[in-house]
Design a protein around this motif. Structure first.
Motif, short mmCIF file in Angstrom:
data_model
loop_
_atom_site.label_atom_id
_atom_site.label_comp_id
_atom_site.label_asym_id
_atom_site.label_seq_id
_atom_site.Cartn_x
_atom_site.Cartn_y
_atom_site.Cartn_z
N ALA A 174 0.83 -1.21 0.00
CA ALA A 174 0.00 0.00 0.00
C ALA A 174 0.86 1.25 0.00
O ALA A 174 0.56 2.24 -0.69
N GLU A 175 1.98 1.23 0.75
CA GLU A 175 2.87 2.38 0.78
C GLU A 175 3.49 2.67 -0.58
O GLU A 175 3.83 3.82 -0.89
N SER A 176 3.60 1.65 -1.42
CA SER A 176 4.18 1.85 -2.75
C SER A 176 3.26 2.64 -3.65
O SER A 176 3.69 3.16 -4.69
N GLY A 177 1.98 2.71 -3.29
CA GLY A 177 1.00 3.37 -4.13
C GLY A 177 0.25 2.44 -5.05
O GLY A 177 -0.73 2.83 -5.70
N VAL A 178 0.66 1.17 -5.13
CA VAL A 178 -0.04 0.20 -5.98
C VAL A 178 -1.35 -0.20 -5.30
O VAL A 178 -1.37 -0.60 -4.14
N GLU A 179 -2.45 -0.06 -6.04
CA GLU A 179 -3.78 -0.43 -5.55
C GLU A 179 -4.15 -1.79 -6.12
O GLU A 179 -4.33 -1.95 -7.32
N LEU A 180 -4.26 -2.78 -5.23
CA LEU A 180 -4.46 -4.15 -5.69
C LEU A 180 -5.74 -4.30 -6.49
O LEU A 180 -5.79 -5.08 -7.46
N ASP A 181 -6.80 -3.58 -6.13
CA ASP A 181 -8.07 -3.78 -6.82
C ASP A 181 -8.06 -3.20 -8.23
O ASP A 181 -9.00 -3.43 -9.01
#
Length: 366
Positions: A174-181
């Motif tokens: 989440a800290e990386s900015g990647v949104e799994l959805d």
């Protein structure tokens, strides 16, 4: 064993690992060690199995492996996600192949048929057998769980929840900015390497070799010892590499200020966030005998990432993988010679390997 610190001297080996020694060289080629690893590591750990979108609808299924163990994951008619050992209870044939949708799981050998909850529905001619009880021959269960677009399995039906194994990983991603959805599957590749599975993952766990062995990667990622960060917590080992100001060499729109992430979820699932727009790749490495490894990589991108950009980013990762394959195969040949029975880590740069080897040691000697 012939090594100075074998299973017969578990405490002595643990002390040596703590002091910076490596696992004994013959642990990378001894079939007896692999038998223990199958039982005590791969038979008891969470491992990536495949894509959640493949089992989103009732009746859908996917097949995979947890180490050496064939598994099948199904969405039953009640929309419950279930996992089973993908081996027929009759004579051991693999029940399902690939992925798709079914109303039942039928073994192609003698047509023993299992409901989607794993119970044996039909076994031709079993009515002729006195005392045959179909309830005794359900598919063996495995534990299954999802995280975002990813499905994980654990062959231990009494395994602790996936969340415990993931530990800090969801927060770090989440800290990386990647949104799994927002991630969508884009490509899968399968591979084999002539090296023990542990060598493959130990290579993954350090970037000490990057300036020498990965010139393209090192032009994009700052791999200096004071910039490239290593962390371990529980079953997760993580690496963080800042993108260089001069980045762009991967052709994927790498941006200065971005930090790449590379994570190992013990024992053999790695998750990678490469330089460039919204992406995540997952690798699985499994033993294919003591001297070979097999695995696959699945690439996920945001839907809006152009195919051309995704292809350039995949090629960037693939080039690094080619370079790594050559390295680990050479390491395996060197260790198999037996001439260097035990190595010495530089723990300031290789302490994730030390953490990994302690986990191996503790699993095999518990």
């Amino acid at each position: 064993m012939s090594t100075p610190f074998g299973l017969s001297d578990a405490a002595g080996l643990r002390e040596a690992l703590d002091a910076g020694a490596t696992l004994p060289a013959d642990w990378y080629s001894d079939p007896a060690i692999l038998r223990l690893e199958k039982e005590r590591i791969f038979g008891r750990a969470w491992q990536y199995a495949g894509r959640a979108d493949l089992v989103a609808e009732p009746g859908s299924y996917l097949t995979s492996f947890a180490g050496h163990i064939p598994v099948v994951v199904v969405r039953d008619r009640g929309e419950t996600l279930r996992g089973f050992v993908n081996v027929c209870r009759h004579r051991g044939h693999i029940v399902a192949e690939g992925a798709g949708r079914r109303n039942a799981l039928q073994c192609p050998y003698h047509a023993w048929t299992y409901d989607l909850d794993g119970t044996l529905r039909a076994a031709p001619r079993s009515e002729r057998e006195p005392g045959f009880d179909p309830g005794c021959y359900s598919l063996l269960p495995v534990t299954v769980a999802t995280w975002g677009p990813l499905v994980f399995v654990n062959p231990d039906p009494d395994a602790a929840p996936l969340e415990e194994a993931l530990g800090p990983l969801p927060g770090l991603v989440a800290e990386s900015g990647v949104e799994l959805d927002r991630l969508r599957f884009r490509q899968r590749s399968e591979w084999e390497i002539a090296a023990n599975w542990k060598i493959v993952l130990e290579n993954y766990l350090e970037c000490y070799h990057c300036p020498v062995a990965h010139p393209g990667f090192s032009k994009v990622i700052d791999v200096d010892v004071d910039a490239y960060e290593l962390r371990s917590e529980g079953l997760v080992s993580s690496q963080f590499g800042p993108v260089r100001e001069s980045a762009g060499g991967n052709g994927g729109g790498a941006a200065s200020g971005q930090t790449t992430q590379y994570h190992l979820l013990w024992p053999s699932s790695t998750l990678n966030i490469d330089p460039g727009p919204g992406n995540l790749s997952v690798d699985v490495t499994r033993p294919d005998g003591p001297e070979r490894s097999a695995g696959f990589t699945e690439y996920f991108f945001y839907e809006e990432v152009p195919d051309e950009t995704a292809a350039q980013m995949i090629e960037f990762a693939t080039q690094v993988a080619r370079e790594d394959a050559s390295l680990v195969e050479s390491v395996h040949r060197g260790l198999a010679s037996g001439m260097v029975p035990q190595g010495r880590l530089l723990t300031s740069s290789e302490h994730l390997i030390q953490h990994f080897q302690r986990l191996v040691h503790d699993a095999l000697t518990a």
